[in-house]
Design a protein around this motif. Structure first.
Motif, PDB file in Angstrom:
ATOM      1  N   VAL A 153       0.852  -1.198   0.000  1.00 11.49           N
ATOM      2  CA  VAL A 153       0.000   0.000   0.000  1.00 11.49           C
ATOM      3  C   VAL A 153       0.882   1.241   0.000  1.00 11.49           C
ATOM      4  CG1 VAL A 153      -1.775   1.305   1.250  1.00 11.49           C
ATOM      5  CG2 VAL A 153      -1.803  -1.207   1.288  1.00 11.49           C
ATOM      6  N   ASP A 154       0.601   2.142  -0.924  1.00 12.20           N
ATOM      7  CA  ASP A 154       1.250   3.460  -0.948  1.00 12.20           C
ATOM      8  C   ASP A 154       0.153   4.509  -0.852  1.00 12.20           C
ATOM      9  OD1 ASP A 154       2.611   5.808  -1.387  1.00 12.20           O
ATOM     10  OD2 ASP A 154       3.442   5.242  -3.333  1.00 12.20           O
ATOM     11  N   VAL A 155       0.146   5.237   0.249  1.00 12.83           N
ATOM     12  CA  VAL A 155      -0.870   6.284   0.439  1.00 12.83           C
ATOM     13  C   VAL A 155      -0.695   7.390  -0.602  1.00 12.83           C
ATOM     14  CG1 VAL A 155      -1.841   7.938   2.091  1.00 12.83           C
ATOM     15  CG2 VAL A 155      -0.929   5.753   2.896  1.00 12.83           C
ATOM     16  N   GLY A 156       0.547   7.568  -1.079  1.00  6.44           N
ATOM     17  CA  GLY A 156       0.840   8.624  -2.039  1.00  6.44           C
ATOM     18  C   GLY A 156       1.545   9.803  -1.409  1.00  6.44           C
ATOM     19  N   ARG A 157       1.498   9.871  -0.093  1.00  4.86           N
ATOM     20  CA  ARG A 157       2.157  10.931   0.652  1.00  4.86           C
ATOM     21  C   ARG A 157       2.132  10.517   2.122  1.00  4.86           C
ATOM     22  NH1 ARG A 157       1.293  15.646   0.338  1.00  4.86           N
ATOM     23  NH2 ARG A 157       2.106  15.912   2.453  1.00  4.86           N
ATOM     24  N   GLU A 158       2.969  11.126   2.941  1.00  5.09           N
ATOM     25  CA  GLU A 158       2.941  10.822   4.369  1.00  5.09           C
ATOM     26  C   GLU A 158       1.781  11.545   5.032  1.00  5.09           C
ATOM     27  OE1 GLU A 158       5.740  10.050   8.200  1.00  5.09           O
ATOM     28  OE2 GLU A 158       6.598  10.360   6.215  1.00  5.09           O
ATOM     29  N   ILE A 159       1.087  10.796   5.910  1.00  2.34           N
ATOM     30  CA  ILE A 159      -0.059  11.338   6.645  1.00  2.34           C
ATOM     31  C   ILE A 159       0.025  10.879   8.094  1.00  2.34           C
ATOM     32  CG2 ILE A 159      -1.603  11.510   4.654  1.00  2.34           C
ATOM     33  CD1 ILE A 159      -1.985   8.623   7.091  1.00  2.34           C
ATOM     34  N   CYS A 160      -0.894  11.354   8.897  1.00  2.00           N
ATOM     35  CA  CYS A 160      -1.087  10.820  10.242  1.00  2.00           C
ATOM     36  C   CYS A 160      -2.428  10.106  10.264  1.00  2.00           C
ATOM     37  CB  CYS A 160      -1.104  11.933  11.282  1.00  2.00           C
ATOM     38  SG  CYS A 160       0.492  12.700  11.547  1.00  2.00           S
ATOM     39  N   GLY A 161      -2.430   8.870  10.747  1.00  2.00           N
ATOM     40  CA  GLY A 161      -3.700   8.177  10.799  1.00  2.00           C
ATOM     41  C   GLY A 161      -3.571   6.689  11.004  1.00  2.00           C
ATOM     42  N   TYR A 162      -4.495   5.949  10.367  1.00  2.00           N
ATOM     43  CA  TYR A 162      -4.666   4.531  10.620  1.00  2.00           C
ATOM     44  C   TYR A 162      -4.900   3.800   9.297  1.00  2.00           C
ATOM     45  CZ  TYR A 162      -6.452   7.024  14.738  1.00  2.00           C
ATOM     46  OH  TYR A 162      -6.622   7.900  15.770  1.00  2.00           O
ATOM     47  N   LEU A 163      -4.538   2.535   9.294  1.00  2.00           N
ATOM     48  CA  LEU A 163      -4.838   1.635   8.186  1.00  2.00           C
ATOM     49  C   LEU A 163      -6.043   0.785   8.571  1.00  2.00           C
ATOM     50  CD1 LEU A 163      -3.903   0.108   5.508  1.00  2.00           C
ATOM     51  CD2 LEU A 163      -2.649  -1.415   7.054  1.00  2.00           C
ATOM     52  N   THR A 164      -6.937   0.534   7.615  1.00  2.00           N
ATOM     53  CA  THR A 164      -8.060  -0.358   7.878  1.00  2.00           C
ATOM     54  C   THR A 164      -8.354  -1.187   6.633  1.00  2.00           C
ATOM     55  OG1 THR A 164     -10.352  -0.479   8.647  1.00  2.00           O
ATOM     56  CG2 THR A 164      -9.792   1.367   7.226  1.00  2.00           C
ATOM     57  N   TYR A 165      -8.898  -2.379   6.845  1.00  2.00           N
ATOM     58  CA  TYR A 165      -9.258  -3.280   5.745  1.00  2.00           C
ATOM     59  C   TYR A 165     -10.220  -4.335   6.279  1.00  2.00           C
ATOM     60  CZ  TYR A 165      -5.793  -6.281   8.037  1.00  2.00           C
ATOM     61  OH  TYR A 165      -5.101  -7.013   8.968  1.00  2.00           O
ATOM     62  N   GLU A 166     -10.776  -5.125   5.364  1.00  2.00           N
ATOM     63  CA  GLU A 166     -11.593  -6.278   5.735  1.00  2.00           C
ATOM     64  C   GLU A 166     -10.897  -7.541   5.263  1.00  2.00           C
ATOM     65  OE1 GLU A 166     -15.439  -5.622   4.066  1.00  2.00           O
ATOM     66  OE2 GLU A 166     -15.979  -4.080   5.538  1.00  2.00           O
ATOM     67  N   ALA A 167     -10.940  -8.570   6.107  1.00  2.00           N
ATOM     68  CA  ALA A 167     -10.230  -9.812   5.796  1.00  2.00           C
ATOM     69  C   ALA A 167     -11.054 -11.006   6.258  1.00  2.00           C
ATOM     70  CB  ALA A 167      -8.862  -9.825   6.464  1.00  2.00           C
ATOM     71  N   LYS A 168     -10.743 -12.166   5.644  1.00  2.00           N
ATOM     72  CA  LYS A 168     -11.383 -13.412   6.047  1.00  2.00           C
ATOM     73  C   LYS A 168     -10.355 -14.525   5.984  1.00  2.00           C
ATOM     74  CE  LYS A 168     -15.511 -16.238   5.352  1.00  2.00           C
ATOM     75  NZ  LYS A 168     -16.757 -16.426   4.552  1.00  2.00           N
ATOM     76  N   GLY A 169     -10.300 -15.313   7.041  1.00  2.00           N
ATOM     77  CA  GLY A 169      -9.356 -16.425   7.099  1.00  2.00           C
ATOM     78  C   GLY A 169      -9.748 -17.381   8.186  1.00  2.00           C
TER      79      GLY A 169
END
Length: 656
Positions: A226-242
């Motif tokens: 994942v490349d946000v495209g620039r530096e930011i402050c924050g969080y990563l989120t996604y949905e997964a199944k396993g």
């Protein structure tokens, strides 16, 4: 009456005093409570209303959900006696009928620059007013539980925070939903300690929090890049199944390794590697603490599926409304101004953090520059005003103010304290608010009186309680040859003595603006400084009375404060600047530019800002926000996101 509520565990603890002078304070043993995620819920029926206003605060932090929807987070870090709260219009989130309030609070427990924590004090304050009448307030009718889904897998930075493991098997997952079963939770308990420790002080701004789609999301073998495209402050989120118990590894960083992987072991002493444990169903990653990052690597086990289209970045920062025109016909200068503006936009959080990775703390010198940059860009002094009051509130520890505010790590830097009157007067020149100046004057007065105790023969010396930094890192002091230790050994040297003269000058300007008579003999201070530090043979100022070295640091402040200046000396100092550029200084570069502005040397200012070795070098090395130093390798632990370096925008109107 609204109560500060907590769990029975926290209610039984005795508060720990975490405040004192850096070099003489012996803190008590730290709390046994660390990294506690505490949840609260409350259901209530609301029949009818037109206006709904919530006042909410927490120690250390909260995230609020209403009827299953995220609303806001906060508050700004603060000293207990001046506790900030947030005020929110809740009308868009409420319904007629049953409403569910859910709050995820956090107690870090570490003594660091982030929060006032490690003091055994945890609590939630919650007041909902409907049409001006108190309708819901925090009390024992709220239910509470620890969130077992958050545990730690190490620390990062300077005890800055805990790396997170999020377990989607936790019974508290989905606690914010109205239909969540909280029947096994315990009733909250009043934390009676707060009656003597905490006093609500004022409203803090709410952060802007929003999701963006990353610029690049690529599936590569067993991981997603994942490349946000620039530096930011924050969080990563996604949905997964396993499979139940599958572990996903999340790595985040500011740059890439040579092989294209994410450099999660950052230059700035942070190691951003965390975990997500799956439940066997459809799971969503939640991260509580924010980071400064641009890249992420999601490493998943065989058979696990991550919904690529669900990947989002939750960005958070102080509200930002850029109003200044920072465009320039000089393309390089325009790019530098944009770099600085983006640094301010994404870097200012509830406070003006020195960096959003390694410290996450508010340093007086750094925060002053950041607040000035924000004011210049947004034509709004509120951020700087808050900085000044945050540090004013540290005066209960020391009248000379602390270097880090609203935190339980006690650090003191004399240089930063002596900049306080300048920041205060500059703020007044922008807001023209005499009430602001009058309210803050007692703290400026206390600071000057604190330092005046150390004046000998007209010169400030022997400041042994506070570190004398001059510049940082140490290799960018231009050979300044006075020994600078921490704790300081005492003695007399140029920069601290000159800062004191400047502090006194701005103190007198503040008094004049308030209609007060002068009370300091500034000319006498300047003459004593000249006698101590001027080298007539060289026509320059030396680093200390016993020195034969003439650093750029020892000469900029005399020129800025007009100490013993004539045209010949000014020409020598400006020639020194032309020769040494900004590469012999770092933090002190602001004062170089400020002194040149005073002398009308706008072209030289522009030349230095655009120099290939300064901000242009950051851009060359891939910066989307300002670095801590001129290049990645200039410091052993360079932060690649340092908002104080944004100050060129303060001079934009003069040089663009």
């Amino acid at each position: 009456m609204t109560k500060w509520i907590t769990t029975s565990d926290f209610a039984s603890l005795s508060p720990i005093n975490v405040f004192g002078k850096e070099h003489t304070f012996s803190p008590e043993s730290e709390s046994a409570f660390f990294n506690k995620h505490v949840l609260f819920r409350k259901k209530t029926v609301i029949s009818d209303f037109e206006n709904a206003t919530l006042r909410i605060s927490a120690d250390d932090y909260y995230k609020l959900y209403v009827n299953g929807k995220f609303v806001c987070m906060g508050p700004s870090p603060s000293y207990p006696a001046h506790t900030y709260f947030n005020e929110i219009d809740l009308a868009p989130y409420l319904v007629r009928g049953e409403n569910t309030f859910a709050v995820h609070t956090y107690y870090m427990g570490l003594r660091n620059r982030v929060f006032v924590s490690g003091d055994n004090l945890h609590g939630l304050f919650f007041e909902l007013y409907l049409d001006g009448k108190l309708a819901v307030s925090s009390d024992e009718s709220f239910v509470s539980a620890y969130h077992s889904g958050f545990c730690e897998c190490g620390k990062y930075g300077y005890e800055t925070g805990f790396l997170e493991v999020y377990d989607s098997n936790s019974s508290e997952v989905g606690f914010e939903a109205p239909d969540f079963d909280d029947s096994a939770w315990q009733n909250a308990v009043e934390n009676k300690n707060f009656a003597t420790t905490h006093k609500l002080f004022g409203k803090a701004p709410l952060l802007d929090v929003y999701d963006i789609i990353p610029e690049t999301v690529e599936i590569r073998d067993n991981h997603i890049f994942v490349d946000v495209g620039r530096e930011i402050c924050g969080y990563l989120t996604y949905e997964a199944k396993g499979k139940k118990g599958d572990v996903i590894i999340i790595r985040q960083g500011e740059e890439l390794c040579d092989d294209g992987s994410v450099r999660f072991e950052l230059r700035c002493n942070c190691r951003f590697e965390e975990k997500h444990i799956l439940s066997g169903g459809k799971d969503k990653l939640l991260q509580y603490d924010y980071k400064g990052f641009r890249y992420a690597q999601i490493i998943f086990p065989h058979g696990c599926e991550i919904d690529k289209d669900s990947i989002r970045i939750t960005v958070r920062h102080n509200p930002y409304n850029e109003r200044a025109d920072i465009s320039s016909e000089n393309e390089k200068l325009s790019r530098i101004f944009r770099l600085c503006a983006d640094t301010v936009k994404y870097g200012v959080q509830e406070i003006c953090v020195d960096c959003p990775t390694r410290e996450k703390g508010q340093y007086l010198g750094d925060a002053g520059f950041i607040g000035m940059s924000y004011a210049a860009l947004c034509h709004d002094t509120s951020v700087l005003e808050k900085v000044l009051f945050d540090f004013a509130h540290s005066s209960f520890i020391c009248k000379g103010l602390m270097a880090v505010s609203c935190a339980s790590l006690n650090q003191e830097i004399a240089d930063y304290s002596l900049m306080y009157p300048y920041f205060t007067y500059w703020c007044y020149t922008q807001n023209k608010n005499e009430n602001f100046l009058r309210d803050i004057y007692p703290y400026v007065d206390g600071l000057i009186k604190y330092f005046s105790q150390h004046v000998k023969d007209g010169v400030l010396c022997d400041i042994t309680e506070k570190w004398n930094i001059v510049d940082w890192p140490m290799n960018l002091r231009d050979g300044y040859d006075f020994e600078l230790t921490n704790p300081p050994k005492g003695g007399c040297h140029n920069v601290i003595a000159a800062y004191y003269i400047g502090a006194c000058e701005y103190y007198e300007k503040i008094r004049r603006a308030l209609g007060m008579p002068p009370c300091i003999n500034i000319d006498g201070l300047k003459q004593a400084f000249i006698e101590k530090f001027y080298d007539a043979d060289a026509g320059l100022f030396k680093d200390s009375p016993t020195s034969h070295h003439h650093s750029i640091h020892a000469n900029i402040l005399p020129m800025l404060y007009d100490i013993g200046m004539n045209s010949a000396i000014k020409e020598k100092i400006i020639a020194m600047i032309r020769e040494k550029r900004l590469l012999s200084v770092n933090y002190f570069a602001f004062f170089v530019l400020l002194a040149l502005e005073k002398e009308g040397e706008y072209e030289l200012m522009k030349e230095l800002i655009c120099d290939d070795g300064s901000w242009s070098n950051m851009l060359r090395e891939g910066a989307t926000v300002c670095f801590e130093a001129w290049g990645k390798d200039q410091k052993w632990n360079t932060s690649l996101f340092h908002p104080w370096m944004s100050y060129p925008v303060v001079f934009a109107d003069k040089i663009k």
